[in-house]
Design a protein around this motif. Structure first.
Motif, PDB file in Angstrom:
ATOM      1  N   LYS A  43       0.831  -1.211   0.000  1.00  0.00           N
ATOM      2  CA  LYS A  43       0.000   0.000   0.000  1.00  0.00           C
ATOM      3  C   LYS A  43       0.864   1.259   0.000  1.00  0.00           C
ATOM      4  O   LYS A  43       0.596   2.213  -0.736  1.00  0.00           O
ATOM      5  CB  LYS A  43      -0.915  -0.008   1.226  1.00  0.00           C
ATOM      6  CG  LYS A  43      -1.845   1.181   1.297  1.00  0.00           C
ATOM      7  CD  LYS A  43      -2.757   1.090   2.524  1.00  0.00           C
ATOM      8  CE  LYS A  43      -3.666   2.305   2.599  1.00  0.00           C
ATOM      9  NZ  LYS A  43      -4.569   2.247   3.802  1.00  0.00           N
ATOM     10  N   ALA A  44       1.926   1.250   0.819  1.00  0.00           N
ATOM     11  CA  ALA A  44       2.804   2.423   0.895  1.00  0.00           C
ATOM     12  C   ALA A  44       3.504   2.682  -0.440  1.00  0.00           C
ATOM     13  O   ALA A  44       3.642   3.829  -0.872  1.00  0.00           O
ATOM     14  CB  ALA A  44       3.834   2.225   2.003  1.00  0.00           C
ATOM     15  N   ASN A  45       3.934   1.617  -1.114  1.00  0.00           N
ATOM     16  CA  ASN A  45       4.611   1.773  -2.410  1.00  0.00           C
ATOM     17  C   ASN A  45       3.669   2.343  -3.458  1.00  0.00           C
ATOM     18  O   ASN A  45       4.071   3.170  -4.280  1.00  0.00           O
ATOM     19  CB  ASN A  45       5.187   0.437  -2.876  1.00  0.00           C
ATOM     20  CG  ASN A  45       6.491   0.094  -2.176  1.00  0.00           C
ATOM     21  OD1 ASN A  45       7.223   0.978  -1.746  1.00  0.00           O
ATOM     22  ND2 ASN A  45       6.805  -1.192  -2.077  1.00  0.00           N
ATOM     23  N   ARG A  46       2.410   1.887  -3.453  1.00  0.00           N
ATOM     24  CA  ARG A  46       1.433   2.416  -4.416  1.00  0.00           C
ATOM     25  C   ARG A  46       1.232   3.912  -4.197  1.00  0.00           C
ATOM     26  O   ARG A  46       1.188   4.699  -5.142  1.00  0.00           O
ATOM     27  CB  ARG A  46       0.105   1.673  -4.283  1.00  0.00           C
ATOM     28  CG  ARG A  46       0.111   0.258  -4.847  1.00  0.00           C
ATOM     29  CD  ARG A  46      -1.306  -0.274  -5.047  1.00  0.00           C
ATOM     30  NE  ARG A  46      -2.056  -0.300  -3.792  1.00  0.00           N
ATOM     31  CZ  ARG A  46      -2.094  -1.347  -2.964  1.00  0.00           C
ATOM     32  NH1 ARG A  46      -1.394  -2.447  -3.269  1.00  0.00           N
ATOM     33  NH2 ARG A  46      -2.809  -1.310  -1.864  1.00  0.00           N
ATOM     34  N   THR A  47       1.109   4.302  -2.935  1.00  0.00           N
ATOM     35  CA  THR A  47       0.887   5.712  -2.623  1.00  0.00           C
ATOM     36  C   THR A  47       2.137   6.539  -2.921  1.00  0.00           C
ATOM     37  O   THR A  47       2.047   7.686  -3.374  1.00  0.00           O
ATOM     38  CB  THR A  47       0.503   5.879  -1.135  1.00  0.00           C
ATOM     39  OG1 THR A  47      -0.598   5.033  -0.831  1.00  0.00           O
ATOM     40  CG2 THR A  47       0.115   7.316  -0.817  1.00  0.00           C
ATOM     41  N   ALA A  48       3.308   5.951  -2.666  1.00  0.00           N
ATOM     42  CA  ALA A  48       4.570   6.673  -2.891  1.00  0.00           C
ATOM     43  C   ALA A  48       4.778   7.020  -4.362  1.00  0.00           C
ATOM     44  O   ALA A  48       5.444   8.014  -4.685  1.00  0.00           O
ATOM     45  CB  ALA A  48       5.732   5.835  -2.372  1.00  0.00           C
TER      46      ALA A  48
END
Length: 363
Positions: A145-150
């Motif tokens: 999830k963090a990578n998608r948002t990043a």
């Protein structure tokens, strides 16, 4: 702040919980999941300083510090994969601030060990492994999830992803997160995850009545392990403490003396749990009450004032502080003032364990 009591089934968790909360002794059960929902209890933290203060400033009542304990059902191997309702129980641990792990250090053929043998280090390893596996799963899911948002350029998401990767690398080396050093920004980025192995831990060695001081070979194994990871160990005979808890207050001293104890082991346990949570006490003292207030180690004077009432922190002007040693030397607050020993501290003052305070504030 609250601590969760965890351990394998049949190690004496619920017996200990019932004793420490003075709610009656539980009978040992030869089945794993005698605790389904976590029981909660508020426990007083014994502190002889309250008595010493009240001997000189006589109040109408004494109010000790308290901490919240949560009795969490027994964890078994495979809990991180759902064994024994494991996911539900692990979610309960995420909500507490520290872990009190009860480790069985007694032999009793009438109380079946879930692994078929009493081996405290194996028990500790089983629990730690399940907590690490649960953290790995939670972090891997969060990383996606963090990578998608990043990818959208979100700076917070990038920081969170980097912190997660740092944690995953640590866990992959089979190391708990409580030994990982994160900077303030990294810690804040993952604070909401409630990572299990990042929580401070205290080992409670459940001993039999022949080893109340915890000097037997089983407890020594736990002590050696705890020393390696910077944790503490408190030996407790949960069965005996449960029996003591059921007695009238007037009868407890005689029971303790008969087994060679100066005080219940639960007194030491409550104090050590308080320390493991990173807490300390300061006091207010007057004719109405002498009271211990709980603050984290490192709290400032305004933050300490805010524990009494949020308006005290918002309108904080200064704190007037003296020590128990001052009180016992000069016998009264009036004489402490006259001797020039009453300190005036401002907003940057870091509270010290045992401070006796008055706070001045604007409403």
């Amino acid at each position: 702040m609250e601590a969760g009591i965890v351990g394998l089934p049949n190690v004496g968790k619920s017996t200990l919980f019932n004793a420490i909360t003075s709610s009656g002794a539980a009978q040992a059960a030869n089945y794993p999941f005698c605790t389904i929902e976590p029981n909660e209890g508020i426990v007083s933290v014994p502190d002889d300083r309250l008595r010493r203060i009240s001997a000189l400033i006589v109040p109408k009542k004494l109010v000790p510090a308290v901490l919240k304990l949560v009795d969490i059902a027994g964890i078994v191997k495979g809990a991180s994969e759902g064994e024994g309702l494991g996911n539900k129980f692990l979610s309960h641990i995420r909500q507490v601030d520290a872990i009190l792990q009860v480790v069985r250090c007694f032999e009793d053929p009438d109380v079946i060990h879930v692994s078929g043998k009493v081996d405290p280090l194996s028990d500790i390893d089983t629990i730690e492994t399940e907590l690490m596996l649960a953290d790995l799963e939670a972090l891997e899911t969060s990383l996606q999830k963090a990578n998608r948002t990043a990818k959208s350029g979100d700076k917070e998401a990038k920081l969170r992803a980097a912190a997660i990767e740092k944690c995953l690398a640590h866990l992959s080396a089979e190391l708990p997160l409580r030994k990982l050093v994160l900077d303030d920004a990294e810690a804040k980025a993952i604070a909401s995850f409630g990572l299990l192995t990042a929580k401070p831990i205290l080992f409670v060695a459940n001993v039999d009545e022949t080893d109340l001081e915890g000097k037997g070979p089983l407890v020594m194994k736990v002590r050696e392990h705890a020393a390696k990871i910077g944790a503490s160990v408190v030996p407790v005979c949960a069965k005996l403490e449960a029996e003591i808890a059921e007695l009238e207050e007037s009868e407890r001293g005689e029971m303790l003396a008969s087994v060679g104890l100066a005080q219940p082991a639960l007194t030491v346990l409550a104090q050590e749990a308080y320390r493991t949570l990173g807490l300390q006490s300061y006091f207010t003292a007057g004719e109405k009450e002498v009271r211990a207030w709980t603050v984290p180690v490192g709290a400032t004077a305004p933050q300490a004032a805010g524990v009494i009432h949020t308006d005290f922190e918002k309108g904080f002007i200064r704190a007037e502080v003296y020590t128990l040693a001052d009180l016992e030397t000069y016998k009264s607050e009036k004489e402490i003032r006259a001797a020039g020993k009453l300190r005036v501290e401002g907003k940057s003052y870091i509270m010290q364990d045992g401070d006796i305070c008055h706070f001045l504030f604007n409403t």
